[in-house]
Design an enzyme around this catalytic site. Structure first.
Site, short mmCIF file in Angstrom:
data_model
loop_
_atom_site.label_atom_id
_atom_site.label_comp_id
_atom_site.label_asym_id
_atom_site.label_seq_id
_atom_site.Cartn_x
_atom_site.Cartn_y
_atom_site.Cartn_z
N PHE A 35 0.81 -1.22 0.00
CA PHE A 35 0.00 0.00 0.00
C PHE A 35 0.84 1.27 0.00
O PHE A 35 0.41 2.31 -0.44
CB PHE A 35 -1.00 0.01 1.17
CG PHE A 35 -0.38 0.07 2.52
CD1 PHE A 35 -0.02 1.29 3.06
CD2 PHE A 35 -0.15 -1.08 3.26
CE1 PHE A 35 0.56 1.35 4.31
CE2 PHE A 35 0.43 -1.02 4.50
CZ PHE A 35 0.79 0.20 5.03
N ARG A 36 2.07 1.15 0.47
CA ARG A 36 2.93 2.34 0.50
C ARG A 36 3.29 2.82 -0.90
O ARG A 36 3.58 3.99 -1.12
CB ARG A 36 4.23 2.05 1.26
CG ARG A 36 4.03 1.91 2.74
CD ARG A 36 5.36 1.72 3.45
NE ARG A 36 5.14 1.36 4.82
CZ ARG A 36 4.93 0.12 5.23
NH1 ARG A 36 4.95 -0.87 4.38
NH2 ARG A 36 4.73 -0.15 6.50
N GLN A 103 7.87 -8.77 7.90
CA GLN A 103 7.12 -7.54 8.12
C GLN A 103 5.71 -7.67 7.56
O GLN A 103 4.90 -6.76 7.69
CB GLN A 103 7.83 -6.36 7.44
CG GLN A 103 9.19 -6.06 8.05
CD GLN A 103 9.93 -4.99 7.26
OE1 GLN A 103 10.41 -5.22 6.15
NE2 GLN A 103 10.03 -3.81 7.83
N HIS A 121 4.87 -7.32 12.42
CA HIS A 121 3.73 -6.41 12.35
C HIS A 121 2.39 -7.12 12.59
O HIS A 121 1.34 -6.59 12.27
CB HIS A 121 3.71 -5.69 10.99
CG HIS A 121 4.89 -4.77 10.80
ND1 HIS A 121 5.29 -4.27 9.58
CD2 HIS A 121 5.78 -4.27 11.70
CE1 HIS A 121 6.35 -3.49 9.75
NE2 HIS A 121 6.67 -3.49 11.02
N CYS A 129 -11.17 -9.39 20.75
CA CYS A 129 -12.04 -8.38 21.33
C CYS A 129 -11.21 -7.47 22.24
O CYS A 129 -10.45 -7.95 23.08
CB CYS A 129 -13.15 -9.05 22.14
SG CYS A 129 -14.11 -7.89 23.14
ZN LIG Z 1 -15.58 -9.50 24.04
#
Ligand SMILES: [Zn+2]
Length: 238
Positions: A35-36, A103, A121, A129
């Site tokens: 994306f860079r 990466q 990364h 969550c």
């Molecule tokens: Zn949760």
């Protein structure tokens, strides 16, 4: 085969302690865009550059917009491992490759069969969550729309290191340990521009530092062998 690739093959054949350190170029050959390098493209569809959208602040403040970008651009679940991923997995099975430090966040090394993969990364395949830490598979993110929610009502976050966030210290320490003990360090598909990940190269103490990248990098002068070619193309000849 070029003389450089022949030399790399000779080194690999005689080495049983290889560590590989890879960047975005390893994944682009599996069809995952860096994306860079295509910033301009996104500006037409999104109000902010990828570096802004993929930041911790943005995730917290504009979560729905984050996920709109993330689902469209960061999830490439159909991508398949290429020659570089497959060769590294083969070397691990043969006892030649001790670890892959990457990466990338796409899980393609594991898909190819590598077990010891240090993901600097994080990974799009892991999600949790933010309130109760319950883990969720990537399908939970990919199949839904809007902000993915846990059964407890909390927001689900990808286990991916966003801009402004620090790297996981366990992963960094393990990477340093492998690199400092490696007989041969192959760095592939990265321009070595992103710190602190790029600083890992400083821990290597051997005399077989190999750089495989399409374009020159600032570390080329320090390397014992430099190959300017796509990584998959090189690894398919080893
Ligand atoms: Zn949760």
């Amino acid at each position: 085969m070029t003389s450089e690739i022949a030399k790399l093959k000779e080194w690999v054949d005689g080495c049983d302690n290889i560590v590989f350190f890879g960047g975005a170029g390893v994944s682009t050959e599996s069809g995952i865009p860096d994306f860079r390098s295509v910033d301009g493209l996104y500006n037409q569809q999104y109000k902010y550059p990828p570096e802004t959208i993929l930041s911790h602040t943005f995730f917290l403040s504009e979560t729905a917009e984050f996920y709109r970008f993330y689902r469209a651009k960061m999830l490439a679940l159909d991508a398949q491992p290429n020659a570089a991923h497959l060769k590294l997995a083969e070397w691990e099975r043969e006892g030649k490759c001790r670890a892959v430090v990457t990466q990338n966040i796409d899980g393609l090394h594991q898909k190819a069969g590598s077990k010891e993969v240090l993901e600097l990364h994080g990974s799009v395949l892991r999600n949790y969550c933010m309130r109760c830490r319950k883990p969720y598979p990537v399908e939970k993110i990919a199949s839904g729309t809007g902000i993915p929610k846990c059964s407890c009502g909390g927001t689900i976050k990808p286990d991916v290191v966003l801009y402004e966030e620090g790297l996981d210290s366990y992963t960094i320490n393990k990477s340093v340990e492998y690199i400092s003990k490696a007989d041969m360090l192959i760095i592939g598909g990265t321009s070595l521009a992103v710190y602190p990940a790029a600083g890992l190269i400083d821990y290597y103490r051997g005399n077989k530092l190999v750089l495989v990248n399409k374009s020159p990098t600032p570390a080329d002068r320090r390397a014992d062998l430099v190959i300017h070619a796509p990584i998959g193309e090189v690894f398919s000849q080893l």
